[in-house]
Motif scaffolding. Structure first.
Motif, PDB file in Angstrom:
ATOM      1  N   PRO A 140     -19.204 -22.541   5.857  1.00 14.77           N
ATOM      2  CA  PRO A 140     -17.927 -22.085   6.427  1.00 14.77           C
ATOM      3  C   PRO A 140     -16.939 -23.222   6.697  1.00 14.77           C
ATOM      4  O   PRO A 140     -15.731 -23.035   6.535  1.00 14.77           O
ATOM      5  CB  PRO A 140     -18.348 -21.397   7.728  1.00 14.77           C
ATOM      6  N   VAL A 141     -17.435 -24.380   7.065  1.00 16.32           N
ATOM      7  CA  VAL A 141     -16.539 -25.525   7.328  1.00 16.32           C
ATOM      8  C   VAL A 141     -15.802 -25.905   6.049  1.00 16.32           C
ATOM      9  O   VAL A 141     -14.583 -26.082   6.049  1.00 16.32           O
ATOM     10  CB  VAL A 141     -17.336 -26.728   7.884  1.00 16.32           C
ATOM     11  N   TRP A 157     -19.191  -4.748  -0.441  1.00 16.21           N
ATOM     12  CA  TRP A 157     -19.257  -5.934  -1.300  1.00 16.21           C
ATOM     13  C   TRP A 157     -18.517  -5.667  -2.612  1.00 16.21           C
ATOM     14  O   TRP A 157     -17.748  -6.504  -3.085  1.00 16.21           O
ATOM     15  CB  TRP A 157     -20.721  -6.298  -1.534  1.00 16.21           C
ATOM     16  N   SER A 158     -18.706  -4.497  -3.195  1.00 19.54           N
ATOM     17  CA  SER A 158     -18.022  -4.113  -4.427  1.00 19.54           C
ATOM     18  C   SER A 158     -16.507  -4.163  -4.252  1.00 19.54           C
ATOM     19  O   SER A 158     -15.784  -4.708  -5.100  1.00 19.54           O
ATOM     20  CB  SER A 158     -18.459  -2.706  -4.853  1.00 19.54           C
ATOM     21  N   THR A 166     -26.241 -18.193   3.854  1.00 21.85           N
ATOM     22  CA  THR A 166     -26.341 -17.309   5.014  1.00 21.85           C
ATOM     23  C   THR A 166     -27.237 -17.924   6.080  1.00 21.85           C
ATOM     24  O   THR A 166     -27.500 -17.311   7.100  1.00 21.85           O
ATOM     25  CB  THR A 166     -26.903 -15.932   4.597  1.00 21.85           C
ATOM     26  N   ARG A 167     -27.682 -19.129   5.844  1.00 21.63           N
ATOM     27  CA  ARG A 167     -28.631 -19.822   6.732  1.00 21.63           C
ATOM     28  C   ARG A 167     -27.969 -20.155   8.073  1.00 21.63           C
ATOM     29  O   ARG A 167     -26.825 -20.609   8.107  1.00 21.63           O
ATOM     30  CB  ARG A 167     -29.066 -21.108   6.037  1.00 21.63           C
ATOM     31  N   PRO A 168     -28.675 -19.956   9.191  1.00 21.72           N
ATOM     32  CA  PRO A 168     -28.132 -20.386  10.488  1.00 21.72           C
ATOM     33  C   PRO A 168     -27.850 -21.897  10.466  1.00 21.72           C
ATOM     34  O   PRO A 168     -28.613 -22.663   9.884  1.00 21.72           O
ATOM     35  CB  PRO A 168     -29.255 -20.056  11.475  1.00 21.72           C
ATOM     36  N   ILE A 175     -20.656 -14.128   2.331  1.00 22.33           N
ATOM     37  CA  ILE A 175     -21.781 -13.265   1.966  1.00 22.33           C
ATOM     38  C   ILE A 175     -22.528 -12.781   3.215  1.00 22.33           C
ATOM     39  O   ILE A 175     -22.953 -11.632   3.290  1.00 22.33           O
ATOM     40  CB  ILE A 175     -22.738 -13.986   0.993  1.00 22.33           C
ATOM     41  N   ALA A 176     -22.648 -13.642   4.208  1.00 20.09           N
ATOM     42  CA  ALA A 176     -23.381 -13.279   5.426  1.00 20.09           C
ATOM     43  C   ALA A 176     -22.773 -12.057   6.124  1.00 20.09           C
ATOM     44  O   ALA A 176     -23.490 -11.269   6.736  1.00 20.09           O
ATOM     45  CB  ALA A 176     -23.430 -14.461   6.391  1.00 20.09           C
TER      46      ALA A 176
END
Length: 189
Positions: free
Chosen positions: A19-20, A69-70, A12-14, A42-43
Motif C-alpha cells: 500500500p505504501v 472484483w469483476s 494481502t499479508r499483514p 486485492i485484500a
C-alpha cells in the motif's frame, strides 16, 4: 476522457509494504496526468482461493466477492501490479486474483512495479508475465523494480522515490498509455 489505470496492490499479508508504494504510485500517476488512477487492493475483496463453481470464461459468477472484483477489473483500461516477491515467485494473492476472471482482463496492458530483496522482485515480475498473457493481458517490458525495499521506507513508513525511480515510472506510464490507446479498439469490439 482519460484511461482508467488500476493500481493493483498484490499482497494481502499483514504488515505489507504494497500500500505504501501503491499510494506513492497513485499520486505520481495523478501528477503525470495521462491516466485516471484507481487504487485496487486485492485484500479489500476478500477473495478466498478460487471458489467459483463455473469456469471464469463463462462469466457466470455466483459469489459477491467475485462480482465486485469483476466490476473493478472490467472498468480498467490498464493495470500496474504492485507486486512483492515471495520465495522467488509472485505473491499467491495476485495469482489467485488473476485466475478469478477471464473476459475482464482482455486487451488491456499491464506494467509491474515490483519490490523485494536484492532482486527487487524481478523474479516475481517475470513469473507474472506468462499468466497475464494467458488471460489476454499485454504485459509491457517497462516496469519499476525496488531492491532492498525496506531500506527505502522512511522512519514514518512513507516512501520517497529517487529521481531514478521517478524517471523509470514516467517511462512506464508513458508506454502503458501507448499500449492502452493501441488496444482500445480491441476492447471496444
Amino acid at each position: 476522457m482519460k484511461h482508467q489505470l488500476n493500481i493493483i496492490i498484490g499482497s494481502t499479508r499483514p504488515g505489507r509494504a504494497g500500500p505504501v508504494f501503491a499510494e506513492w504510485l497513485e499520486a505520481f500517476a495523478r501528477e503525470h496526468g495521462k491516466f485516471d488512477p484507481v487504487l485496487t487492493d486485492i485484500a479489500a475483496f476478500n477473495l478466498p482461493v478460487l471458489d467459483e463453481p463455473h469456469h471464469p470464461k463463462l462469466g457466470n459468477y455466483q459469489n459477491d466477492h467475485t462480482k465486485a472484483w469483476s466490476k473493478a477489473i472490467d472498468a480498467a483500461d490498464a493495470f500496474v501490479f504492485v507486486a512483492p516477491e515471495y520465495n522467488y515467485f509472485a505473491a499467491p494473492a495476485i495469482i489467485n486474483a488473476i485466475d478469478y476472471l477471464a473476459r475482464e482482463w482482455k486487451y488491456k496492458p499491464a506494467a509491474i512495479f515490483s519490490y523485494g530483496g536484492v532482486s527487487g522482485g524481478l523474479r516475481a515480475a517475470q513469473a507474472l508475465k506468462p499468466l497475464l498473457t494467458s488471460v489476454g493481458v499485454m504485459p509491457i517490458s517497462e516496469g519499476v523494480s525496488l531492491s532492498l525495499y525496506q531500506k527505502l521506507l522512511e522512519h514514518d513508513g512513507s516512501y520517497r522515490a529517487s529521481e531514478q525511480v521517478q524517471g523509470a515510472t514516467t517511462t512506464m506510464l508513458d508506454e502503458l498509455l501507448r499500449w492502452s490507446e493501441a488496444l482500445k479498439p480491441m476492447r471496444a469490439a
